[in-house]
Design an enzyme around this catalytic site. Structure first.
Site, mmCIF file in Angstrom:
data_model
loop_
_atom_site.group_PDB
_atom_site.id
_atom_site.type_symbol
_atom_site.label_atom_id
_atom_site.label_comp_id
_atom_site.label_asym_id
_atom_site.label_seq_id
_atom_site.Cartn_x
_atom_site.Cartn_y
_atom_site.Cartn_z
ATOM 1 C CB SER A 1 -37.418 -33.679 13.007
ATOM 2 O OG SER A 1 -36.664 -34.861 13.016
ATOM 3 C CB CYS B 1 -32.417 -32.770 13.223
ATOM 4 S SG CYS B 1 -33.441 -33.337 11.859
ATOM 5 C CB CYS C 1 -29.995 -41.003 11.118
ATOM 6 S SG CYS C 1 -31.636 -41.002 11.880
#
Lengths: 267, 267
Positions: free
Chosen positions: B14, B76, B186
């Site tokens: 993203s 992502c 993440c």
């Protein structure tokens, strides 16, 4: 189209921060209908390029003008900083914005110098310094980007040790300057007001542009004879481009009341 | 189209976090061309709705497939969590993703229990727990959303008191559980590794899915006979939907080298 007294006020932001402006408008002008637009699918704007922000701003302005608003309020410092001329060029109704409102209030208050805090894009645009200097070239302006304040507010960490240390770190260089006024140059920051006042101390006055733009709106409606003559409960409508997790919770915190009449726009 | 050994590997995220995956791919597979796509105009995805994330993911997948990639890596966690089935349904080439890679590594390592940290959307999707339990239903999984970690990393506050207090606050409930493994769910979090290791102590092993997905990629190329036979300097191409302020600086920090061959895609 001609501006009509019974038409709503249009307010827009890149996300939910502008709801702090809606909140003060509701309190200051309790008989006005309001249409809010928050571009929650593309938020945050504060880290995007000027070209992208200008294109997004045009799209939102056209959306609200098509809904016959009588006045447009740019309740997003980033859009006001880099795209206010686009809004004014497109708009057939009066346009107010949080930067102009904050700059005017700061110039009225200050006797020494003004600090301005905001997102990186707002600060780098130098829009507050330009607006303040257009009003009074003698005022000294010191600016500081505070990129962590928005995520802190959205996390609801408004008064813990992380928020306090972050505020101290960001405000240290600003406080070394001779200022007596600090402009909250981002619509998220009003939620940090008690903490920021504690960190800067009682000698510095905070300028909350949500309040100052609501005052300007009242004055503009006076001048133009555009106050809504109806004395019934007003209608509030919220358009967003996405309804993310916890949106109702966070939005209600910004608005100070329950967020209803929410509609998603799919672009 | 058929996958070709000389074709590039497609990696997408993203925003810029996926560059930590590109970095480990460059080290692990130094002769492979890589095309990276970062949706910087619409980042962050972690706070958006599932429908929006799925629509954006389809668009990026089609963009990379049109550039004849031989393998797709979803770098992502948010997209892997809510849209991996969309990618697999569209893709004509093998698909790897950071969640599957992280889950496999965690299941191999743990003897007690696994902690998972990530964005709110990743954690709320429960995708890590599902992936881990699909591999071994007996493993206990404890999850915690850490929404402030991404802005901290992007601010470059990787080892100060604010970052340390934030990490302690988020990890407190996770550390109260019996875990020996913590998955960094993440792609921004690898930059916080030294701090996170300090906060969790030496008894807990961190799983960096940038490393594990690079290992899986090497194994997939072995299995499919798709290693690039050329032994020349590889070509790296970065597509982004916006080039925000400080992008080169932040991007280079993630990549561990200078970010060049950057091209903006206007959607």
């Amino acid at each position: 189209m001609a501006a009509q007294a019974r038409s709503p006020i249009g307010v827009f932001d890149s996300g939910i921060g502008g709801l702090t402006v809606v909140r003060t408008l509701m309190e200051r002008l309790p008989f006005e209908d309001i249409i809010y637009f928050g571009d929650t699918a593309r938020v945050p704007y504060g880290v995007k390029s000027r070209d992208t922000i200008r294109a997004f701003t045009r799209q939102i302005t056209e959306f609200l003008l098509a809904r016959d608003v009588k006045l447009l309020i740019v309740a997003c410092n980033t859009m006001a900083a880099v795209a206010i001329d686009e809004v004014r060029a497109l708009s057939t109704v009066p346009v107010l914005d949080v930067i102009d409102a904050g700059a005017r209030a700061a110039v009225e208050i200050t006797r020494k110098g003004v600090g301005v805090i905001g997102t990186p894009t707002t600060i780098n645009s130098n829009a507050y310094a330009r607006s303040i200097h257009a009003l009074n070239p003698a005022v000294h302006v010191y600016s500081q980007a505070c990129p962590l304040f928005v995520p802190l507010v959205e996390e609801g960490w408004l008064d813990n040790e992380v928020a306090r240390l972050t505020a101290r770190e960001y405000l240290k260089p600003v406080l070394e300057e001779q200022i007596d006024t600090l402009v909250l140059g981002c619509t998220h920051y009003p939620l940090l007001k008690p903490l920021l006042q504690e960190v800067v101390g009682p000698g510095i006055q905070l300028v909350d542009s949500a309040i100052t733009v609501a005052e300007q709106t009242a004055a503009a409606l006076d001048r133009l004879g555009l106050h809504n003559p109806q004395r019934v409960a007003p209608h509030y409508q919220y358009y967003v481009t996405d309804v993310p997790l916890r949106f109702q919770t966070i939005g209600s915190r910004f608005l100070g009341r329950e967020l209803t009449h929410l509609e998603q726009v799919r672009w």
